[in-house]
Write an enzyme that holds these catalytic residues in place. Structure first.
Site, mmCIF file in Angstrom:
data_model
loop_
_atom_site.group_PDB
_atom_site.id
_atom_site.type_symbol
_atom_site.label_atom_id
_atom_site.label_comp_id
_atom_site.label_asym_id
_atom_site.label_seq_id
_atom_site.Cartn_x
_atom_site.Cartn_y
_atom_site.Cartn_z
ATOM 1 C CE LYS A 1 -3.774 2.305 2.795
ATOM 2 N NZ LYS A 1 -4.796 2.055 3.674
ATOM 3 C CB SER B 1 -8.141 4.022 2.675
ATOM 4 O OG SER B 1 -7.345 3.420 3.495
ATOM 5 C CB SER C 1 -8.632 1.298 5.584
ATOM 6 O OG SER C 1 -9.396 2.519 5.238
HETATM 7 N N1 GLN Z 1 -13.237 4.905 5.898
HETATM 8 C C1 GLN Z 1 -12.679 5.586 7.148
HETATM 9 C C2 GLN Z 1 -12.117 6.956 6.705
HETATM 10 O O1 GLN Z 1 -12.421 7.552 5.725
HETATM 11 C C3 GLN Z 1 -11.591 4.685 7.617
HETATM 12 C C4 GLN Z 1 -10.319 4.714 6.850
HETATM 13 C C5 GLN Z 1 -9.203 4.037 7.329
HETATM 14 O O2 GLN Z 1 -9.429 2.885 7.892
HETATM 15 N N2 GLN Z 1 -8.133 4.300 6.859
HETATM 16 O O3 GLN Z 1 -11.648 7.506 7.794
#
Ligand code: GLN
Length: 491
Positions: A78, A158, A182
Protein backbone atom coordinates in the site's frame (compact mmCIF):
# COMPACT_ATOMS: atom_id res chain seq x y z
CA UNK A 1 -0.01 -27.03 -12.00
CA UNK A 2 -2.24 -24.13 -10.92
CA UNK A 3 -1.32 -20.85 -12.53
CA UNK A 4 1.48 -19.36 -10.42
CA UNK A 5 -0.47 -16.16 -9.76
CA UNK A 6 -3.50 -18.09 -8.46
CA UNK A 7 -1.61 -19.88 -5.69
CA UNK A 8 -2.16 -19.00 -2.06
CA UNK A 9 0.81 -17.34 -0.41
CA UNK A 10 1.23 -20.44 1.77
CA UNK A 11 1.35 -22.79 -1.22
CA UNK A 12 3.61 -20.47 -3.19
CA UNK A 13 6.15 -20.29 -0.37
CA UNK A 14 6.10 -24.09 -0.14
CA UNK A 15 6.50 -24.44 -3.93
CA UNK A 16 9.45 -22.06 -3.84
CA UNK A 17 11.10 -23.82 -0.93
CA UNK A 18 10.79 -27.20 -2.65
CA UNK A 19 12.03 -25.63 -5.94
CA UNK A 20 8.92 -26.56 -7.95
CA UNK A 21 9.31 -23.10 -9.51
CA UNK A 22 11.72 -20.25 -9.01
CA UNK A 23 11.19 -16.84 -7.45
CA UNK A 24 12.05 -15.32 -10.80
CA UNK A 25 9.34 -17.39 -12.53
CA UNK A 26 6.60 -16.52 -10.09
CA UNK A 27 7.68 -12.88 -10.06
CA UNK A 28 7.59 -12.68 -13.86
CA UNK A 29 4.13 -14.27 -13.86
CA UNK A 30 2.92 -11.53 -11.53
CA UNK A 31 4.58 -8.70 -13.46
CA UNK A 32 2.82 -9.97 -16.56
CA UNK A 33 -0.53 -10.15 -14.77
CA UNK A 34 -0.04 -6.57 -13.53
CA UNK A 35 0.71 -5.37 -17.03
CA UNK A 36 -2.49 -6.97 -18.28
CA UNK A 37 -4.59 -5.47 -15.50
CA UNK A 38 -3.73 -1.79 -15.67
CA UNK A 39 -7.39 -0.88 -16.25
CA UNK A 40 -8.00 -1.79 -12.60
CA UNK A 41 -5.64 1.05 -11.60
CA UNK A 42 -4.57 -0.97 -8.56
CA UNK A 43 -0.86 -0.09 -8.73
CA UNK A 44 0.42 3.48 -8.60
CA UNK A 45 4.02 2.42 -9.17
CA UNK A 46 5.30 -0.85 -10.61
CA UNK A 47 8.84 -1.83 -9.66
CA UNK A 48 9.70 -4.64 -12.09
CA UNK A 49 13.46 -4.14 -11.96
CA UNK A 50 13.57 -4.21 -8.20
CA UNK A 51 11.19 -7.18 -8.16
CA UNK A 52 13.40 -9.24 -10.46
CA UNK A 53 16.53 -8.28 -8.56
CA UNK A 54 14.91 -9.32 -5.28
CA UNK A 55 13.61 -12.53 -6.88
CA UNK A 56 17.06 -13.51 -8.13
CA UNK A 57 18.51 -12.86 -4.68
CA UNK A 58 15.76 -15.10 -3.27
CA UNK A 59 16.59 -17.85 -5.72
CA UNK A 60 20.22 -17.65 -4.67
CA UNK A 61 19.25 -17.93 -1.00
CA UNK A 62 16.91 -20.84 -1.69
CA UNK A 63 19.71 -22.59 -3.59
CA UNK A 64 21.92 -22.20 -0.51
CA UNK A 65 19.10 -23.50 1.70
CA UNK A 66 18.84 -20.16 3.48
CA UNK A 67 15.35 -18.98 2.56
CA UNK A 68 13.22 -16.97 5.00
CA UNK A 69 9.54 -17.63 5.78
CA UNK A 70 8.35 -15.58 2.77
CA UNK A 71 11.30 -16.30 0.52
CA UNK A 72 10.58 -15.39 -3.09
CA UNK A 73 6.91 -14.46 -2.58
CA UNK A 74 5.82 -11.43 -4.67
CA UNK A 75 3.77 -8.93 -2.65
CA UNK A 76 2.22 -5.50 -3.19
CA UNK A 77 2.67 -2.56 -0.83
CA UNK A 78 0.00 0.00 0.00
CA UNK A 79 1.41 3.36 -0.98
CA UNK A 80 1.56 4.73 2.56
CA UNK A 81 4.43 2.45 3.57
CA UNK A 82 7.64 4.33 2.89
CA UNK A 83 9.83 2.39 0.51
CA UNK A 84 13.42 3.52 0.16
CA UNK A 85 14.01 5.23 -3.17
CA UNK A 86 10.53 4.33 -4.49
CA UNK A 87 7.92 7.05 -4.81
CA UNK A 88 5.52 7.03 -1.85
CA UNK A 89 2.56 9.38 -2.16
CA UNK A 90 -0.21 7.97 0.07
CA UNK A 91 -2.58 8.76 -2.81
CA UNK A 92 -1.89 12.49 -2.54
CA UNK A 93 -0.65 15.07 -5.00
CA UNK A 94 1.13 16.80 -2.12
CA UNK A 95 3.57 13.88 -1.91
CA UNK A 96 4.06 13.62 -5.66
CA UNK A 97 7.69 12.75 -6.39
CA UNK A 98 8.54 11.95 -2.77
CA UNK A 99 11.10 9.17 -2.62
CA UNK A 100 11.71 8.29 1.03
CA UNK A 101 15.34 7.88 2.06
CA UNK A 102 14.19 5.15 4.47
CA UNK A 103 12.14 1.96 4.53
CA UNK A 104 9.13 1.46 6.82
CA UNK A 105 9.65 -1.15 9.52
CA UNK A 106 6.76 -3.30 8.28
CA UNK A 107 8.09 -3.53 4.73
CA UNK A 108 11.66 -3.97 5.98
CA UNK A 109 10.40 -6.96 8.01
CA UNK A 110 8.81 -8.46 4.89
CA UNK A 111 12.01 -8.08 2.84
CA UNK A 112 14.04 -9.49 5.75
CA UNK A 113 11.84 -12.60 5.50
CA UNK A 114 12.46 -12.91 1.77
CA UNK A 115 9.39 -11.31 0.16
CA UNK A 116 9.65 -9.63 -3.24
CA UNK A 117 8.21 -6.15 -3.88
CA UNK A 118 6.10 -5.81 -7.03
CA UNK A 119 5.13 -2.17 -6.58
CA UNK A 120 2.99 0.33 -4.70
CA UNK A 121 -0.76 0.09 -4.42
CA UNK A 122 -3.34 2.79 -4.95
CA UNK A 123 -5.35 4.06 -1.98
CA UNK A 124 -7.65 6.83 -0.84
CA UNK A 125 -5.73 10.05 -0.25
CA UNK A 126 -3.97 9.74 3.14
CA UNK A 127 -6.23 6.69 3.71
CA UNK A 128 -9.28 8.93 4.09
CA UNK A 129 -12.16 7.20 2.39
CA UNK A 130 -14.06 3.98 1.90
CA UNK A 131 -14.10 3.69 -1.90
CA UNK A 132 -10.66 4.66 -3.21
CA UNK A 133 -12.29 7.59 -4.97
CA UNK A 134 -10.35 10.21 -3.02
CA UNK A 135 -7.03 9.05 -4.51
CA UNK A 136 -5.26 11.76 -6.50
CA UNK A 137 -4.38 8.99 -8.97
CA UNK A 138 -7.96 7.99 -9.73
CA UNK A 139 -10.23 5.30 -8.35
CA UNK A 140 -9.47 1.60 -8.36
CA UNK A 141 -11.90 -0.82 -9.98
CA UNK A 142 -13.12 -3.86 -8.11
CA UNK A 143 -12.41 -7.00 -10.16
CA UNK A 144 -15.91 -8.12 -9.11
CA UNK A 145 -18.96 -6.92 -11.01
CA UNK A 146 -22.65 -7.48 -10.38
CA UNK A 147 -24.02 -10.39 -12.37
CA UNK A 148 -25.08 -9.20 -15.82
CA UNK A 149 -23.65 -5.69 -15.38
CA UNK A 150 -20.60 -3.89 -16.71
CA UNK A 151 -20.75 -1.09 -14.14
CA UNK A 152 -17.51 -0.43 -12.30
CA UNK A 153 -17.72 -1.13 -8.58
CA UNK A 154 -15.51 0.17 -5.83
CA UNK A 155 -13.13 -2.30 -4.17
CA UNK A 156 -13.70 -0.30 -0.98
CA UNK A 157 -11.10 1.81 0.72
CA UNK A 158 -8.85 3.06 1.75
CA UNK A 159 -6.80 -0.05 0.88
CA UNK A 160 -8.65 -0.45 -2.43
CA UNK A 161 -5.53 -1.09 -4.51
CA UNK A 162 -4.38 -3.79 -2.07
CA UNK A 163 -7.75 -5.57 -2.09
CA UNK A 164 -8.24 -5.31 -5.84
CA UNK A 165 -4.72 -6.58 -6.59
CA UNK A 166 -5.06 -9.57 -4.26
CA UNK A 167 -8.52 -10.45 -5.59
CA UNK A 168 -7.38 -10.16 -9.22
CA UNK A 169 -4.29 -12.37 -8.63
CA UNK A 170 -1.84 -9.53 -9.25
CA UNK A 171 0.08 -10.29 -6.03
CA UNK A 172 0.03 -13.12 -3.49
CA UNK A 173 -0.76 -10.71 -0.66
CA UNK A 174 -0.54 -7.02 0.08
CA UNK A 175 0.18 -4.74 2.99
CA UNK A 176 -2.70 -2.50 4.00
CA UNK A 177 -3.61 -0.23 6.89
CA UNK A 178 -6.74 0.26 8.93
CA UNK A 179 -7.67 3.41 10.82
CA UNK A 180 -11.42 2.85 10.81
CA UNK A 181 -11.93 -0.19 8.61
CA UNK A 182 -9.58 0.24 5.65
CA UNK A 183 -8.33 -3.35 5.73
CA UNK A 184 -11.56 -5.14 6.64
CA UNK A 185 -14.03 -3.27 4.42
CA UNK A 186 -12.04 -3.63 1.16
CA UNK A 187 -11.38 -7.28 2.04
CA UNK A 188 -15.14 -7.81 2.45
CA UNK A 189 -15.85 -6.05 -0.88
CA UNK A 190 -13.39 -8.21 -2.82
CA UNK A 191 -13.78 -11.69 -1.32
CA UNK A 192 -10.39 -11.54 0.40
CA UNK A 193 -9.17 -11.92 3.99
CA UNK A 194 -8.02 -8.83 5.89
CA UNK A 195 -6.83 -8.53 9.47
CA UNK A 196 -6.23 -5.41 11.50
CA UNK A 197 -4.14 -6.61 14.41
CA UNK A 198 -4.08 -5.16 17.91
CA UNK A 199 -2.94 -1.53 18.00
CA UNK A 200 0.81 -1.67 18.56
CA UNK A 201 1.35 -5.14 17.05
CA UNK A 202 2.90 -3.68 13.87
CA UNK A 203 5.25 -0.75 13.95
CA UNK A 204 3.93 2.49 12.47
CA UNK A 205 7.45 3.72 11.78
CA UNK A 206 7.74 4.81 8.17
CA UNK A 207 4.00 4.68 7.56
CA UNK A 208 2.47 7.94 6.36
CA UNK A 209 0.31 8.95 9.35
CA UNK A 210 -3.42 9.59 9.16
CA UNK A 211 -4.67 9.30 12.78
CA UNK A 212 -1.80 7.99 14.87
CA UNK A 213 -3.83 6.57 17.78
CA UNK A 214 -5.93 4.49 15.37
CA UNK A 215 -3.64 3.60 12.42
CA UNK A 216 -2.54 -0.01 12.29
CA UNK A 217 -0.93 -2.07 9.53
CA UNK A 218 -2.10 -5.52 8.49
CA UNK A 219 -2.24 -7.84 5.48
CA UNK A 220 -4.87 -8.53 2.81
CA UNK A 221 -4.59 -12.07 1.44
CA UNK A 222 -6.58 -14.85 -0.21
CA UNK A 223 -6.76 -17.19 2.79
CA UNK A 224 -6.73 -17.09 6.58
CA UNK A 225 -3.45 -19.05 6.72
CA UNK A 226 -1.90 -16.53 4.33
CA UNK A 227 -2.98 -13.68 6.59
CA UNK A 228 -1.41 -15.44 9.58
CA UNK A 229 1.82 -16.05 7.66
CA UNK A 230 2.12 -12.49 6.41
CA UNK A 231 1.13 -10.85 9.71
CA UNK A 232 3.76 -12.89 11.54
CA UNK A 233 6.43 -11.31 9.37
CA UNK A 234 4.98 -7.80 9.58
CA UNK A 235 4.66 -7.78 13.39
CA UNK A 236 7.21 -7.23 16.12
CA UNK A 237 8.39 -4.70 18.63
CA UNK A 238 10.15 -1.68 17.17
CA UNK A 239 11.93 0.80 19.43
CA UNK A 240 11.48 3.44 16.70
CA UNK A 241 7.70 3.54 17.37
CA UNK A 242 6.88 4.40 20.98
CA UNK A 243 3.40 2.85 20.59
CA UNK A 244 4.81 -0.45 19.34
CA UNK A 245 4.14 -3.11 21.98
CA UNK A 246 7.17 -4.84 23.53
CA UNK A 247 5.71 -8.32 23.13
CA UNK A 248 6.76 -11.49 21.34
CA UNK A 249 5.04 -12.31 18.05
CA UNK A 250 3.30 -15.67 18.30
CA UNK A 251 3.43 -18.02 15.34
CA UNK A 252 -0.04 -17.05 14.13
CA UNK A 253 -0.05 -19.84 11.53
CA UNK A 254 -0.26 -22.42 14.34
CA UNK A 255 -3.71 -21.15 15.32
CA UNK A 256 -5.35 -21.74 11.96
CA UNK A 257 -7.12 -25.10 11.88
CA UNK A 258 -7.19 -25.40 15.66
CA UNK A 259 -10.26 -26.84 17.32
CA UNK A 260 -12.68 -24.06 18.27
CA UNK A 261 -14.95 -26.22 20.45
CA UNK A 262 -15.84 -24.48 23.67
CA UNK A 263 -14.88 -20.98 22.50
CA UNK A 264 -17.58 -18.46 23.37
CA UNK A 265 -18.62 -16.21 20.51
CA UNK A 266 -20.58 -13.05 21.28
CA UNK A 267 -23.23 -11.60 19.01
CA UNK A 268 -23.65 -7.91 19.79
CA UNK A 269 -27.29 -6.93 19.65
CA UNK A 270 -26.55 -3.29 18.79
CA UNK A 271 -25.07 -4.31 15.42
CA UNK A 272 -28.54 -4.88 13.96
CA UNK A 273 -28.68 -1.53 12.19
CA UNK A 274 -31.71 -0.07 10.45
CA UNK A 275 -31.82 -0.49 6.73
CA UNK A 276 -29.28 -3.31 6.63
CA UNK A 277 -30.04 -5.60 3.66
CA UNK A 278 -31.74 -8.87 4.62
CA UNK A 279 -28.89 -10.75 2.93
CA UNK A 280 -26.34 -9.36 5.37
CA UNK A 281 -28.57 -10.29 8.27
CA UNK A 282 -28.96 -13.82 6.88
CA UNK A 283 -25.25 -14.22 6.31
CA UNK A 284 -24.62 -13.17 9.89
CA UNK A 285 -27.08 -15.79 11.13
CA UNK A 286 -25.40 -18.32 8.88
CA UNK A 287 -22.05 -17.40 10.42
CA UNK A 288 -23.49 -17.94 13.89
CA UNK A 289 -24.79 -21.34 12.79
CA UNK A 290 -21.41 -22.31 11.30
CA UNK A 291 -19.57 -21.49 14.51
CA UNK A 292 -22.21 -23.23 16.61
CA UNK A 293 -21.84 -26.32 14.44
CA UNK A 294 -18.09 -26.12 14.91
CA UNK A 295 -18.70 -26.41 18.65
CA UNK A 296 -18.62 -22.77 19.76
CA UNK A 297 -20.94 -21.50 22.42
CA UNK A 298 -22.96 -18.53 21.12
CA UNK A 299 -23.82 -15.77 23.59
CA UNK A 300 -25.71 -12.55 23.09
CA UNK A 301 -23.78 -9.51 24.28
CA UNK A 302 -24.49 -5.81 24.53
CA UNK A 303 -22.15 -3.02 23.45
CA UNK A 304 -24.40 -0.12 24.46
CA UNK A 305 -22.17 2.71 23.22
CA UNK A 306 -21.88 1.35 19.67
CA UNK A 307 -24.05 4.09 18.20
CA UNK A 308 -21.60 6.75 19.37
CA UNK A 309 -18.63 5.04 17.74
CA UNK A 310 -18.96 6.65 14.30
CA UNK A 311 -19.46 10.21 15.59
CA UNK A 312 -16.55 9.78 18.02
CA UNK A 313 -14.34 8.37 15.25
CA UNK A 314 -15.19 11.24 12.90
CA UNK A 315 -13.97 13.67 15.57
CA UNK A 316 -10.86 11.86 16.82
CA UNK A 317 -9.59 10.82 13.37
CA UNK A 318 -9.85 14.28 11.74
CA UNK A 319 -8.41 15.90 14.89
CA UNK A 320 -5.29 13.76 14.67
CA UNK A 321 -5.18 14.13 10.89
CA UNK A 322 -5.24 17.92 11.08
CA UNK A 323 -2.19 17.76 13.33
CA UNK A 324 -0.34 15.07 11.34
CA UNK A 325 -0.90 16.82 8.02
CA UNK A 326 0.47 20.13 9.27
CA UNK A 327 3.91 18.94 8.14
CA UNK A 328 3.02 19.19 4.46
CA UNK A 329 4.05 22.72 3.67
CA UNK A 330 5.93 22.27 0.42
CA UNK A 331 9.33 22.45 2.12
CA UNK A 332 10.39 18.92 2.92
CA UNK A 333 8.21 16.51 0.96
CA UNK A 334 6.97 16.15 -2.58
CA UNK A 335 4.93 18.91 -4.20
CA UNK A 336 5.65 22.65 -3.92
CA UNK A 337 3.53 25.38 -5.50
CA UNK A 338 4.78 28.83 -6.40
CA UNK A 339 4.07 32.06 -4.49
CA UNK A 340 5.46 35.54 -3.81
CA UNK A 341 5.99 35.02 -0.07
CA UNK A 342 6.70 32.04 2.16
CA UNK A 343 3.11 32.12 3.46
CA UNK A 344 1.79 32.12 -0.09
CA UNK A 345 3.94 29.10 -0.93
CA UNK A 346 2.53 27.26 2.09
CA UNK A 347 -1.03 28.24 1.22
CA UNK A 348 -0.78 27.45 -2.46
CA UNK A 349 0.98 24.14 -1.84
CA UNK A 350 -1.73 22.99 0.54
CA UNK A 351 -4.57 24.35 -1.61
CA UNK A 352 -3.26 22.58 -4.72
CA UNK A 353 -1.73 19.54 -3.04
CA UNK A 354 -4.64 18.29 -0.93
CA UNK A 355 -7.90 16.93 -2.33
CA UNK A 356 -11.38 17.85 -1.11
CA UNK A 357 -11.87 15.03 1.40
CA UNK A 358 -8.51 15.74 3.02
CA UNK A 359 -9.35 19.45 3.24
CA UNK A 360 -12.70 18.57 4.81
CA UNK A 361 -10.94 16.48 7.47
CA UNK A 362 -8.38 19.20 8.18
CA UNK A 363 -11.19 21.73 8.61
CA UNK A 364 -13.19 19.45 10.90
CA UNK A 365 -10.11 18.48 12.86
CA UNK A 366 -8.95 22.04 13.33
CA UNK A 367 -12.44 23.06 14.41
CA UNK A 368 -12.87 20.32 17.03
CA UNK A 369 -9.45 21.11 18.50
CA UNK A 370 -9.93 24.88 18.60
CA UNK A 371 -10.04 26.64 21.98
CA UNK A 372 -13.80 27.18 22.04
CA UNK A 373 -14.81 23.71 20.91
CA UNK A 374 -12.14 21.38 22.31
CA UNK A 375 -14.21 20.40 25.37
CA UNK A 376 -17.48 20.06 23.50
CA UNK A 377 -16.10 17.85 20.72
CA UNK A 378 -12.60 16.45 21.08
CA UNK A 379 -12.62 15.85 24.82
CA UNK A 380 -16.12 14.42 24.73
CA UNK A 381 -15.17 12.10 21.88
CA UNK A 382 -12.25 10.83 23.96
CA UNK A 383 -14.67 10.05 26.80
CA UNK A 384 -16.95 8.18 24.43
CA UNK A 385 -13.92 6.27 23.18
CA UNK A 386 -13.19 5.14 26.74
CA UNK A 387 -16.81 3.96 27.14
CA UNK A 388 -16.60 1.98 23.92
CA UNK A 389 -13.45 0.26 25.14
CA UNK A 390 -15.23 -0.45 28.46
CA UNK A 391 -18.13 -2.06 26.56
CA UNK A 392 -15.69 -4.51 24.97
CA UNK A 393 -14.00 -5.23 28.31
CA UNK A 394 -17.39 -6.12 29.74
CA UNK A 395 -18.15 -8.33 26.74
CA UNK A 396 -14.92 -10.30 27.31
CA UNK A 397 -16.33 -11.44 30.65
CA UNK A 398 -18.82 -13.64 28.79
CA UNK A 399 -17.20 -14.31 25.41
CA UNK A 400 -13.84 -14.81 23.70
CA UNK A 401 -14.59 -13.03 20.41
CA UNK A 402 -17.42 -11.23 18.66
CA UNK A 403 -19.00 -12.09 15.33
CA UNK A 404 -20.52 -9.29 13.21
CA UNK A 405 -20.98 -8.45 9.55
CA UNK A 406 -17.88 -6.66 8.15
CA UNK A 407 -19.90 -4.04 6.28
CA UNK A 408 -23.54 -2.96 6.06
CA UNK A 409 -23.63 -3.52 2.26
CA UNK A 410 -21.77 -5.26 -0.56
CA UNK A 411 -19.52 -3.26 -2.92
CA UNK A 412 -21.28 -0.23 -4.39
CA UNK A 413 -20.83 1.54 -7.70
CA UNK A 414 -18.14 4.15 -8.24
CA UNK A 415 -19.78 7.56 -7.91
CA UNK A 416 -22.62 6.17 -5.79
CA UNK A 417 -21.79 7.72 -2.45
CA UNK A 418 -19.28 10.45 -3.15
CA UNK A 419 -21.84 13.26 -3.15
CA UNK A 420 -22.60 12.96 0.55
CA UNK A 421 -19.68 12.37 2.92
CA UNK A 422 -21.94 11.12 5.73
CA UNK A 423 -23.38 8.31 3.57
CA UNK A 424 -19.80 7.29 2.86
CA UNK A 425 -18.88 7.43 6.57
CA UNK A 426 -21.78 5.07 7.41
CA UNK A 427 -19.84 2.29 5.70
CA UNK A 428 -17.54 2.14 8.70
CA UNK A 429 -20.25 1.45 11.27
CA UNK A 430 -19.09 -2.11 12.08
CA UNK A 431 -15.37 -1.54 11.79
CA UNK A 432 -14.53 1.67 13.72
CA UNK A 433 -15.31 0.36 17.24
CA UNK A 434 -12.34 -2.04 17.08
CA UNK A 435 -10.03 0.84 16.11
CA UNK A 436 -11.30 3.08 18.89
CA UNK A 437 -10.65 0.26 21.38
CA UNK A 438 -7.36 -0.87 19.77
CA UNK A 439 -8.64 -4.43 19.30
CA UNK A 440 -7.85 -6.93 16.53
CA UNK A 441 -10.50 -7.55 13.85
CA UNK A 442 -10.52 -9.87 10.85
CA UNK A 443 -12.83 -10.02 7.83
CA UNK A 444 -13.39 -13.41 6.19
CA UNK A 445 -15.22 -13.90 2.88
CA UNK A 446 -18.41 -15.77 3.71
CA UNK A 447 -20.69 -15.78 0.69
CA UNK A 448 -22.10 -13.99 -2.33
CA UNK A 449 -25.15 -11.75 -2.41
CA UNK A 450 -28.00 -12.05 -4.95
CA UNK A 451 -25.93 -10.04 -7.47
CA UNK A 452 -22.98 -12.38 -7.10
CA UNK A 453 -20.90 -9.96 -5.01
CA UNK A 454 -18.79 -11.08 -2.05
CA UNK A 455 -19.83 -10.44 1.55
CA UNK A 456 -17.64 -10.71 4.62
CA UNK A 457 -18.03 -11.59 8.27
CA UNK A 458 -15.94 -9.92 10.94
CA UNK A 459 -14.49 -11.34 14.13
CA UNK A 460 -13.23 -8.98 16.84
CA UNK A 461 -11.07 -10.26 19.68
CA UNK A 462 -9.31 -9.32 22.89
CA UNK A 463 -6.17 -7.21 22.70
CA UNK A 464 -3.21 -9.35 21.60
CA UNK A 465 -5.45 -12.37 21.07
CA UNK A 466 -5.14 -12.60 17.29
CA UNK A 467 -4.58 -16.34 17.85
CA UNK A 468 -8.22 -16.95 18.82
CA UNK A 469 -9.32 -14.85 15.85
CA UNK A 470 -7.21 -16.94 13.48
CA UNK A 471 -8.72 -20.16 14.88
CA UNK A 472 -12.28 -18.88 14.55
CA UNK A 473 -11.59 -17.32 11.14
CA UNK A 474 -10.20 -20.67 10.01
CA UNK A 475 -13.40 -22.38 11.14
CA UNK A 476 -15.52 -19.82 9.30
CA UNK A 477 -13.40 -20.16 6.19
CA UNK A 478 -13.77 -23.91 6.22
CA UNK A 479 -17.53 -23.78 6.75
CA UNK A 480 -18.11 -21.05 4.16
CA UNK A 481 -15.90 -22.79 1.59
CA UNK A 482 -15.76 -19.55 -0.38
CA UNK A 483 -14.08 -20.41 -3.70
CA UNK A 484 -15.71 -17.91 -6.05
CA UNK A 485 -13.42 -15.82 -8.25
CA UNK A 486 -14.26 -12.73 -10.28
CA UNK A 487 -14.52 -13.19 -14.02
CA UNK A 488 -11.41 -11.86 -15.76
CA UNK A 489 -12.94 -9.02 -17.75
CA UNK A 490 -9.86 -6.81 -17.33
CA UNK A 491 -7.35 -8.87 -19.29
N1 GLN B 1 -13.32 5.05 5.90
C1 GLN B 1 -12.68 5.53 7.09
C2 GLN B 1 -12.23 6.95 6.89
O1 GLN B 1 -12.44 7.48 5.88
C3 GLN B 1 -11.55 4.64 7.49
C4 GLN B 1 -10.36 4.79 6.66
C5 GLN B 1 -9.21 4.00 7.16
O2 GLN B 1 -9.38 3.02 7.89
N2 GLN B 1 -8.02 4.42 6.80
O3 GLN B 1 -11.68 7.55 7.75
Amino acid sequence: MTELTALTLTDAVEGLRTKRFSAEEITRAHLEAMEGARTLNAFTVETPDRALEMARASDARIARGEGGPLEGAPLGVKDLFSTEGVETTAGSRILQGFKPPYESTVTANLWRDGAVMLGKLNMDEFAMGSSNETSAWGPVANPWRSRGSNASLTPGGSSGGSASAVAADLCLGATASDTGGSIRQPAAFTGTVGIKPTYGRCSRWGMVAFASSLDQAGPITRSVSDAALMLRSMSGHDPKDSTSLPVETPDFTQFVGRDVRGLRVGVPREYRVDGMPAEIEQLWEQGVAWLRDAGCEIVEVSLPHTRYALPAYYIVAPAEASSNLARYDGMRFGYRAGGGTLTEVYENTRAEGFGDEVKRRILIGTYVLSAGFYDAYYLRALKVRRRIADDFDRAWETCDALLTPSTPTAAFALGDKDADPVTMYLNDVFTVPANLAGLPGISVPAGLDANGLPLGLQLVGRALDEGTLFSLAGALEQAAAFRAKPERWWS
